[in-house]
Design a protein around this motif. Structure first.
Motif, PDB file in Angstrom:
ATOM      1  N   ASN A   1       3.701  -0.815   2.781  1.00  0.00           N
ATOM      2  CA  ASN A   1       3.723  -0.506   4.212  1.00  0.00           C
ATOM      3  C   ASN A   1       4.437  -1.602   5.000  1.00  0.00           C
ATOM      4  OD1 ASN A   1       2.311   1.854   3.717  1.00  0.00           O
ATOM      5  ND2 ASN A   1       0.336   0.990   4.295  1.00  0.00           N
ATOM      6  N   ILE A   2       4.178  -2.843   4.651  1.00  0.00           N
ATOM      7  CA  ILE A   2       4.856  -3.963   5.318  1.00  0.00           C
ATOM      8  C   ILE A   2       6.357  -3.887   5.055  1.00  0.00           C
ATOM      9  CG2 ILE A   2       5.134  -6.474   5.326  1.00  0.00           C
ATOM     10  CD1 ILE A   2       2.072  -6.604   4.717  1.00  0.00           C
ATOM     11  N   PHE A   3       6.738  -3.619   3.809  1.00  0.00           N
ATOM     12  CA  PHE A   3       8.138  -3.494   3.423  1.00  0.00           C
ATOM     13  C   PHE A   3       8.831  -2.393   4.228  1.00  0.00           C
ATOM     14  CE2 PHE A   3      11.209  -1.418   0.440  1.00  0.00           C
ATOM     15  CZ  PHE A   3      12.150  -2.421   0.406  1.00  0.00           C
ATOM     16  N   VAL A   4       8.204  -1.226   4.300  1.00  0.00           N
ATOM     17  CA  VAL A   4       8.795  -0.096   5.027  1.00  0.00           C
ATOM     18  C   VAL A   4       8.898  -0.418   6.515  1.00  0.00           C
ATOM     19  CG1 VAL A   4       8.441   2.327   5.693  1.00  0.00           C
ATOM     20  CG2 VAL A   4       8.129   1.632   3.312  1.00  0.00           C
ATOM     21  N   ASP A   5       7.876  -1.034   7.080  1.00  0.00           N
ATOM     22  CA  ASP A   5       7.920  -1.401   8.502  1.00  0.00           C
ATOM     23  C   ASP A   5       9.069  -2.373   8.790  1.00  0.00           C
ATOM     24  OD1 ASP A   5       5.780   0.221   9.115  1.00  0.00           O
ATOM     25  OD2 ASP A   5       4.309  -1.411   9.136  1.00  0.00           O
ATOM     26  N   GLU A   6       9.271  -3.341   7.918  1.00  0.00           N
ATOM     27  CA  GLU A   6      10.379  -4.295   8.093  1.00  0.00           C
ATOM     28  C   GLU A   6      11.728  -3.579   7.988  1.00  0.00           C
ATOM     29  OE1 GLU A   6      10.293  -7.540   9.011  1.00  0.00           O
ATOM     30  OE2 GLU A   6       8.146  -7.278   9.236  1.00  0.00           O
ATOM     31  N   LEU A   7      11.847  -2.666   7.033  1.00  0.00           N
ATOM     32  CA  LEU A   7      13.092  -1.903   6.903  1.00  0.00           C
ATOM     33  C   LEU A   7      13.355  -1.064   8.149  1.00  0.00           C
ATOM     34  CD1 LEU A   7      13.054  -0.613   3.208  1.00  0.00           C
ATOM     35  CD2 LEU A   7      14.556  -2.336   4.196  1.00  0.00           C
ATOM     36  N   LYS A   8      12.300  -0.477   8.713  1.00  0.00           N
ATOM     37  CA  LYS A   8      12.455   0.312   9.938  1.00  0.00           C
ATOM     38  C   LYS A   8      13.000  -0.556  11.072  1.00  0.00           C
ATOM     39  CE  LYS A   8       8.593   3.495   9.323  1.00  0.00           C
ATOM     40  NZ  LYS A   8       7.290   3.901   9.889  1.00  0.00           N
TER      41      LYS A   8
ATOM     42  N   SER B   1      -7.463  -7.261  -0.355  1.00  0.00           N
ATOM     43  CA  SER B   1      -6.456  -6.257  -0.012  1.00  0.00           C
ATOM     44  C   SER B   1      -5.860  -6.635   1.326  1.00  0.00           C
ATOM     45  CB  SER B   1      -7.069  -4.856   0.042  1.00  0.00           C
ATOM     46  OG  SER B   1      -7.825  -4.694   1.213  1.00  0.00           O
ATOM     47  N   ILE B   2      -4.806  -5.941   1.680  1.00  0.00           N
ATOM     48  CA  ILE B   2      -4.122  -6.197   2.943  1.00  0.00           C
ATOM     49  C   ILE B   2      -4.294  -4.965   3.815  1.00  0.00           C
ATOM     50  CG2 ILE B   2      -1.904  -6.664   4.034  1.00  0.00           C
ATOM     51  CD1 ILE B   2      -1.065  -7.970   1.381  1.00  0.00           C
ATOM     52  N   ASP B   3      -4.833  -5.142   5.031  1.00  0.00           N
ATOM     53  CA  ASP B   3      -4.989  -4.003   5.914  1.00  0.00           C
ATOM     54  C   ASP B   3      -3.667  -3.683   6.603  1.00  0.00           C
ATOM     55  OD1 ASP B   3      -4.683  -5.779   8.014  1.00  0.00           O
ATOM     56  OD2 ASP B   3      -6.737  -5.656   8.712  1.00  0.00           O
ATOM     57  N   LYS B   4      -3.663  -2.652   7.458  1.00  0.00           N
ATOM     58  CA  LYS B   4      -2.431  -2.201   8.101  1.00  0.00           C
ATOM     59  C   LYS B   4      -1.782  -3.263   8.976  1.00  0.00           C
ATOM     60  CE  LYS B   4      -3.508   2.679   8.061  1.00  0.00           C
ATOM     61  NZ  LYS B   4      -3.690   3.894   8.830  1.00  0.00           N
ATOM     62  N   LYS B   5      -2.555  -4.216   9.462  1.00  0.00           N
ATOM     63  CA  LYS B   5      -2.013  -5.270  10.317  1.00  0.00           C
ATOM     64  C   LYS B   5      -1.587  -6.481   9.505  1.00  0.00           C
ATOM     65  CE  LYS B   5      -4.635  -3.835  14.327  1.00  0.00           C
ATOM     66  NZ  LYS B   5      -5.642  -4.193  15.316  1.00  0.00           N
TER      67      LYS B   5
END
Length: 111
Positions: A34-41, A7-11
């Motif tokens: 989560n990674i996708f949303v962070d990049e969009l932000k 799995s992939i953790d938050k980091k």
């Protein structure tokens, strides 16, 4: 039967997950989301910053050609922001737009 998966953790680090592979798959999907949303932000905040910077650059531009180019870029930036806001809404993350407006004192009614 229990299995070992990743799995992939938050980091964004890959971790080994023990247990049901369906659970691991769900965790991987959530990590990717989560990674996708962070990049969009990050893209969204950069585009919003350009909405502030470009008018200043237009005022200080030395040539008509530069003013024209910056004006075109400003219009593209507005379109990018609208598309990003539509994407946030479509994935259930429309609160990001609200948080941005609250943090920076912007409002859609001012546009």
């Amino acid at each position: 039967m229990k299995s070992t998966d990743t799995s992939i953790d938050k980091k964004g680090k890959v971790q080994e997950v023990k247990g049901n592979s369906d659970k691991a798959t769900t965790e991987i999907k959530q990590g990717c989301r989560n990674i996708f949303v962070d990049e969009l932000k990050e893209i969204y905040f950069a585009e919003k910053a350009l909405m502030i910077s470009i008018p200043i650059m237009i005022k200080k531009a030395a040539t008509k050609e530069l003013v024209t180019a910056l004006t075109i870029h400003y219009n593209f930036t507005k379109d990018h922001i609208k598309r990003l806001e539509d994407i946030f809404t479509s994935i259930g993350e429309s609160d990001i737009v609200t948080k941005y407006e609250a943090m920076y004192g912007t409002s859609k009614s001012l546009k």
